[in-house]
Design a protein around this motif. Structure first.
Motif, PDB file in Angstrom:
ATOM      1  N   LEU A 184     -24.707 -43.366  32.862  1.00 50.00           N
ATOM      2  CA  LEU A 184     -25.393 -43.853  31.672  1.00 50.00           C
ATOM      3  C   LEU A 184     -24.407 -44.186  30.557  1.00 50.00           C
ATOM      4  CD1 LEU A 184     -28.233 -41.174  31.596  1.00 50.00           C
ATOM      5  CD2 LEU A 184     -28.413 -43.544  32.369  1.00 50.00           C
ATOM      6  N   ASP A 185     -23.141 -43.819  30.748  1.00 49.53           N
ATOM      7  CA  ASP A 185     -22.129 -44.030  29.737  1.00 49.53           C
ATOM      8  C   ASP A 185     -22.572 -43.413  28.402  1.00 49.53           C
ATOM      9  OD1 ASP A 185     -19.715 -44.895  28.927  1.00 49.53           O
ATOM     10  OD2 ASP A 185     -20.322 -46.963  28.500  1.00 49.53           O
ATOM     11  N   PRO A 186     -22.931 -42.119  28.442  1.00 46.88           N
ATOM     12  CA  PRO A 186     -23.519 -41.508  27.249  1.00 46.88           C
ATOM     13  C   PRO A 186     -22.445 -41.164  26.221  1.00 46.88           C
ATOM     14  CG  PRO A 186     -23.259 -39.855  28.963  1.00 46.88           C
ATOM     15  CD  PRO A 186     -22.764 -41.153  29.537  1.00 46.88           C
ATOM     16  N   ASP A 187     -22.857 -41.097  24.952  1.00 44.91           N
ATOM     17  CA  ASP A 187     -21.928 -40.653  23.914  1.00 44.91           C
ATOM     18  C   ASP A 187     -21.597 -39.185  24.131  1.00 44.91           C
ATOM     19  OD1 ASP A 187     -22.152 -43.121  22.753  1.00 44.91           O
ATOM     20  OD2 ASP A 187     -23.828 -42.529  21.477  1.00 44.91           O
ATOM     21  N   VAL A 188     -22.634 -38.447  24.540  1.00 49.25           N
ATOM     22  CA  VAL A 188     -22.510 -37.003  24.623  1.00 49.25           C
ATOM     23  C   VAL A 188     -22.937 -36.541  26.012  1.00 49.25           C
ATOM     24  CG1 VAL A 188     -23.535 -34.845  23.807  1.00 49.25           C
ATOM     25  CG2 VAL A 188     -22.889 -36.606  22.166  1.00 49.25           C
ATOM     26  N   LEU A 189     -22.150 -35.635  26.584  1.00 46.03           N
ATOM     27  CA  LEU A 189     -22.486 -35.076  27.884  1.00 46.03           C
ATOM     28  C   LEU A 189     -22.735 -33.585  27.693  1.00 46.03           C
ATOM     29  CD1 LEU A 189     -22.586 -36.194  30.762  1.00 46.03           C
ATOM     30  CD2 LEU A 189     -20.204 -35.533  31.027  1.00 46.03           C
ATOM     31  N   LEU A 190     -23.893 -33.125  28.134  1.00 39.45           N
ATOM     32  CA  LEU A 190     -24.264 -31.723  27.935  1.00 39.45           C
ATOM     33  C   LEU A 190     -24.326 -31.048  29.296  1.00 39.45           C
ATOM     34  CD1 LEU A 190     -27.150 -32.510  25.450  1.00 39.45           C
ATOM     35  CD2 LEU A 190     -24.874 -31.669  24.854  1.00 39.45           C
TER      36      LEU A 190
END
Lengths: 265, 278
Positions: free
Chosen positions: A151-157
């Motif tokens: 997803l090319d996320p800003d944040v990875l949790l």
């Protein structure tokens, strides 16, 4: 961008006054592309911290924000990797990874390209058509990480992502995550109760107190890692043997043990 | 209910290698029962033919209803009518029951609204609706479809509801995280996630459909297997009664079989998942 900020965050489960106070006065800022691990005794609310960034829980007090925007609901800009993998058992590996991209209305040619790239990166290409249950736990978690990364996320949790894996698989996954994170850095919030894991993976390690959880101490691991050149060692056991690693690990151990002792008193 | 579905799935698909053997044992059992039947009635006359028909009497009843016809039509007409009503009532029930179960499973508010009504209606045996249905809609198809609907509706709602509630919390959270549009969330997460239980509900609904149909036709009908049974009872015609009973058994088995095939197809992922778990 992907700056996570906890400002005076508190969380009470149940009614104020008589409910369970899980978190109190949490203040923490995680910079763009920084990898922060939170460790703490069980039940200290570390997972709750992550769930608030994910949008699964709301803060009772204070504000949790990403890039200055308070978080209201879950979304693909904050991808989550769950301890129990949480793959869709009725979808193939490929379709599991594809689903988030379809929701983002990415064109089909770009989707195919991105999925192929992530499958390749995670060594999953030959398993694309398998169902999750046909894979081992380690492979399933790889799919879950791929589903988040694609997803090319800003944040990875990441919520104790390797907690359900056996010790050997866990080590392999930790090494892979380090490679992935160095190659393709993201803002990562990583929850764990394994001290070595936190020190090995994170730029900074936040130690929490027992409930109501507070941030007790934040250790700067990255400066030690760079000064001692940890990344020149390819294997996790070589890093774990270094004096600087042992020193940090022991420090965190002591700190957590104090909390444990206080809990029993 | 869950275990039942596990059993049937592994039975029809998971242990494919053993099926021929199981089938031959099953056929042998049926054969033995037939031999015993012949022995008790025709050979030794332990059971008088007024109480239970012999194989020959049953056969002649079958020829009778297939050829000249009985109770207002021939066998094909009766079977066609019963089957048509069951399929219509069943489809109508699941087309309304499954969506309602999804809604109740998904929304606590919907559950709070609907559940009280459900709790009142649920204990009423479906057969108790037959007099009212006939009063409203007469002896034709509409009354029977309504009664079948009532009986088949309940299991499909309850099991769909339970199926949605059984979906793992983290799987739902993963779906929220991925930003699913509503329609896609229903079709690609809720329905497949609940589908093992939904199929359990459908199987129970189908059984209920046959039970109620035959009962409704017994009370009053122009055609149908229940009508055959009813007339045969008045005519003191045990052979014909048995033919009717066997016809219902075969139809019930056949329709369940079709549903089982659809289930095996739709739940291929789940069959293998269960097998993987051991």
């Amino acid at each position: 961008m992907g700056v996570i900020r906890f400002q005076n965050v508190g969380k009470i489960f149940g009614p104020r006054g008589s409910g369970f106070e899980a978190l109190k006065d949490i203040n923490l800022e995680i910079g763009d592309k920084e990898f922060v691990a939170i460790v703490g005794p069980s039940g200290c609310g570390k997972t709750t911290c992550l769930r608030m960034v994910a949008g699964f829980e709301n803060a009772t007090d204070g504000v949790v924000s990403v890039d200055g925007t308070p978080i209201k609901r879950p979304g693909p800009d904050r991808a989550v990797v769950f301890q129990q993998f949480a793959l869709f058992p009725w979808k193939s590996v490929y379709d599991n990874i594809d689903l988030g991209l379809r929701n983002l209305n990415v064109s089909s040619s770009e989707r195919a390209q991105r999925i192929d790239a992530i499958l390749n990166l995670m060594n999953l290409t030959q398993y694309a058509k398998h169902f999750p249950h046909q894979l081992s736990g380690g492979m399933q978690q790889r799919v879950a990480i791929a589903r988040a990364y694609v997803l090319d996320p800003d944040v990875l949790l990441m919520d104790e992502p390797f907690g359900a894996l056996d010790a050997q698989t866990r080590v392999v996954m930790q090494e892979e995550l380090v490679r992935l994170a160095r190659k393709n850095p993201r803002t990562v919030l990583f929850i764990t109760h394994a001290v070595e894991e936190a020190v090995y993976l994170a730029d900074r390690v936040a130690i929490m107190t027992r409930a109501p959880g507070r941030i007790k101490e934040v250790l700067d691991v990255a400066s030690v890692r760079n000064a001692e050149d940890w990344d020149s060692h390819e294997k996790i056991e070589d890093v774990m043997d270094l004096e600087s690693f042992v020193h940090l690990r022991t420090h965190i151990w002591r700190s957590l043990r104090e909390e444990k002792a206080a809990q029993h008193a | 209910m869950k275990y039942e579905s596990v059993y049937i799935i592994t039975d029809s698909l998971g242990r494919r290698g053993r099926v021929p053997r199981r089938m031959s044992i099953g056929l042998a059992t049926i054969l033995i029962v037939c031999v015993l039947w012949l022995a008790m009635t025709t050979l030794f006359g332990i059971v008088p033919s007024g109480r239970f028909p012999s194989p020959a009497e049953t056969w002649s009843a079958l020829v009778h209803v297939s050829g000249r016809g009985y109770g207002g039509g021939d066998l094909t007409l009766h079977v066609y009518n019963s089957l048509r009503l069951v399929v219509m009532g069943f489809l109508f029930a699941i087309a309304t029951g499954v969506p309602l179960g999804l809604l109740m499973g998904w929304s606590r508010k919907a559950e709070a609204f609907i559940n009280p009504i459900f709790l009142i209606i649920r204990p009423i045996p479906p057969l108790a609706w037959i007099p009212l249905a006939i009063l409203w809609l007469g002896l034709g198809d509409a009354a029977k479809i309504m009664v079948i609907w009532f009986s088949a509706f309940v299991p499909s709602v309850i099991n769909t509801f339970a199926g949605v509630r059984n979906i793992d919390r983290p799987v739902l959270e993963a779906a929220y995280m991925l930003g699913m549009p509503k329609f896609r969330f229903v079709t690609e997460v809720l329905v497949p996630g609940a589908s093992p239980m939904i199929f359990t509900g459908l199987r129970l609904s189908l059984q209920a459909s046959w039970t109620t149909l035959v009962a409704a036709e017994l009370v009053g009908a122009f055609y149908g297997i229940g009508r055959v049974l009813n007339v045969a009872q008045q005519d003191l015609y045990p052979g014909m009664i048995l033919v009717g009973m066997i016809a219902v058994a075969i139809l019930g088995w056949g329709t369940t079989r079709v549903l089982g095939m659809a289930e095996a197809r739709a739940l291929r992922w789940n069959t293998a998942a269960l097998a993987a778990k051991g």
